[in-house]
Design a protein around this motif. Structure first.
Motif, mmCIF file in Angstrom:
data_model
loop_
_atom_site.group_PDB
_atom_site.id
_atom_site.type_symbol
_atom_site.label_atom_id
_atom_site.label_comp_id
_atom_site.label_asym_id
_atom_site.label_seq_id
_atom_site.Cartn_x
_atom_site.Cartn_y
_atom_site.Cartn_z
ATOM 1 N N VAL A 148 0.832 -1.200 0.000
ATOM 2 C CA VAL A 148 0.000 0.000 0.000
ATOM 3 C C VAL A 148 0.868 1.251 0.000
ATOM 4 O O VAL A 148 0.621 2.205 -0.744
ATOM 5 N N THR A 206 2.414 1.889 -3.322
ATOM 6 C CA THR A 206 1.422 2.439 -4.250
ATOM 7 C C THR A 206 1.248 3.937 -4.019
ATOM 8 O O THR A 206 1.200 4.733 -4.976
ATOM 9 N N SER A 227 -5.276 -4.962 1.367
ATOM 10 C CA SER A 227 -4.356 -4.326 0.416
ATOM 11 C C SER A 227 -4.847 -4.430 -1.024
ATOM 12 O O SER A 227 -4.636 -3.512 -1.828
ATOM 13 N N THR A 281 -5.451 -0.894 -2.941
ATOM 14 C CA THR A 281 -4.688 -0.502 -4.130
ATOM 15 C C THR A 281 -5.602 -0.313 -5.340
ATOM 16 O O THR A 281 -5.361 0.563 -6.178
ATOM 17 N N ALA A 311 0.909 -2.245 -10.574
ATOM 18 C CA ALA A 311 0.458 -2.670 -9.252
ATOM 19 C C ALA A 311 0.927 -4.083 -8.924
ATOM 20 O O ALA A 311 1.187 -4.404 -7.760
ATOM 21 N N SER A 352 2.943 -5.331 -5.522
ATOM 22 C CA SER A 352 2.451 -6.401 -4.654
ATOM 23 C C SER A 352 3.515 -7.480 -4.460
ATOM 24 O O SER A 352 3.710 -7.999 -3.358
#
Length: 252
Positions: A80, A83, A127, A131, A188, A192
Motif C-alpha cells: 500500500v 502504491t 491491500s 490498491t 500494481a 504487490s
C-alpha cells in the motif's frame, strides 16, 4: 536439493504471482503518527508535503513488535505504501499496537486488521481493495496490470523445489516480457510482489542460508531494480531497523 518447508513465504509469493521505463521520482515525505486519536495527540515523526490532495491520506498500519513507534514488517502494508509513493500521494501513517488494539482503532476496524486507509470519509481494509481503490481514484500515474499479464504459475506445496520452480517460471516470464510484469512500465502487480520477494530474500537467507540462484539472472535483475527504486528504499527504511531488531531477538 532438500525439501525443507518454507510456507507461508512460498505460498504468499505464489498467490501474488498468480494474481499478478522506470524513472527516479521525487517522493513525498511521510507523516507517521504513533497510536492514539482524540485521547492524546499523536506523535509525528515527519511532515507530510502537499500534492493534489489538500490533506494527507490516513493509513493505519502495524506497529513493530520490537521497536516502539516504528512501522511493523508487513508486505501487505508495504504494498500500500509503495502504491502511495508511486502515485505521489502524501499520507499520515498511524501505527497500531495489534497486541493491545486501542478503542479508536477497533471503532473503525472491528476485525482489527491492517492495513487500513481512509478514502472519501470511509475506512477501507485489505491491500487488494485499497490498491484498486487508489488506482480508480488517482489514475495517474497508471499502475493497473493488464489481465493477460497478471497470471504466471501456481505451485503451492510449500517446498524448496516448488519455490524454485515458481521463481524459474517467473524468471522465464521476465525474459520474454520484462523488465517488469507489465513490460517496460511498473505496475500494481510489481508493487504487490516486490515486498514478498524482499521478505523471502531476508527470511530464507537468515534461516536457511538459501539465496536465489545466479542462473535466474532476469529475476535477480528485476529484484535489484525494484529494491533500488526511491519508493521502495523509503518504505524499506521504515522497517529496516525493525528487521534488525527481529534478527537480534531471534539470535539472542
Amino acid at each position: 536439493m532438500s525439501t525443507a518447508k518454507i510456507t507461508p513465504l512460498a505460498t504468499a509469493l505464489s498467490a501474488t504471482i498468480k494474481h499478478l521505463s522506470l524513472r527516479p521520482r521525487l517522493l513525498f515525505a511521510t507523516r507517521i503518527s504513533a497510536p492514539g486519536i482524540g485521547r492524546r495527540r499523536p506523535r509525528n515523526l515527519g511532515v507530510a508535503m502537499c500534492s493534489k490532495l489538500s490533506e494527507p491520506l490516513e493509513v493505519c498500519a502495524k506497529e513493530s513488535l520490537t521497536t516502539p513507534n516504528k512501522l511493523g514488517d508487513c508486505p501487505f502494508t508495504q504494498r500500500v505504501l509503495l502504491t502511495l509513493e508511486e502515485k505521489h500521494l502524501p499520507y499520515d501513517l498511524k501505527l497500531v499496537d495489534l497486541k493491545n488494539k486501542p478503542e479508536w482503532f477497533l471503532n473503525i476496524s472491528p476485525e482489527g486488521k491492517v492495513p487500513l486507509i481512509k478514502l472519501d470519509e470511509k475506512w477501507i481494509p485489505d491491500s487488494d481493495v485499497i490498491t484498486q481503490a487508489l488506482e480508480e481514484k488517482f489514475p495517474e500515474p497508471p499502475l493497473a496490470t493488464p489481465p493477460e499479464k497478471a497470471t504466471v504459475k501456481d505451485p503451492s506445496d510449500g517446498t524448496e523445489q516448488a519455490l524454485l520452480t515458481e521463481l524459474t517460471a517467473f524468471n522465464d516470464y521476465l525474459k520474454e516480457n520484462g523488465p517488469f510484469i507489465n513490460g517496460k512500465v511498473i505496475s500494481a502487480a510489481d508493487l504487490s510482489l516486490a515486498p514478498k520477494l524482499y521478505h523471502l530474500e531476508i527470511a530464507l537467507g537468515h534461516y536457511k542460508k538459501w539465496s536465489i540462484p545466479d542462473s535466474l539472472s532476469y529475476l535477480k535483475s528485476y529484484m535489484k531494480t525494484i529494491f533500488s527504486m526511491d519508493s521502495f528504499v523509503k518504505t524499506r527504511a521504515q522497517t529496516q531497523d525493525v528487521i534488525e531488531g527481529w534478527r537480534s531477538k531471534v539470535e539472542g
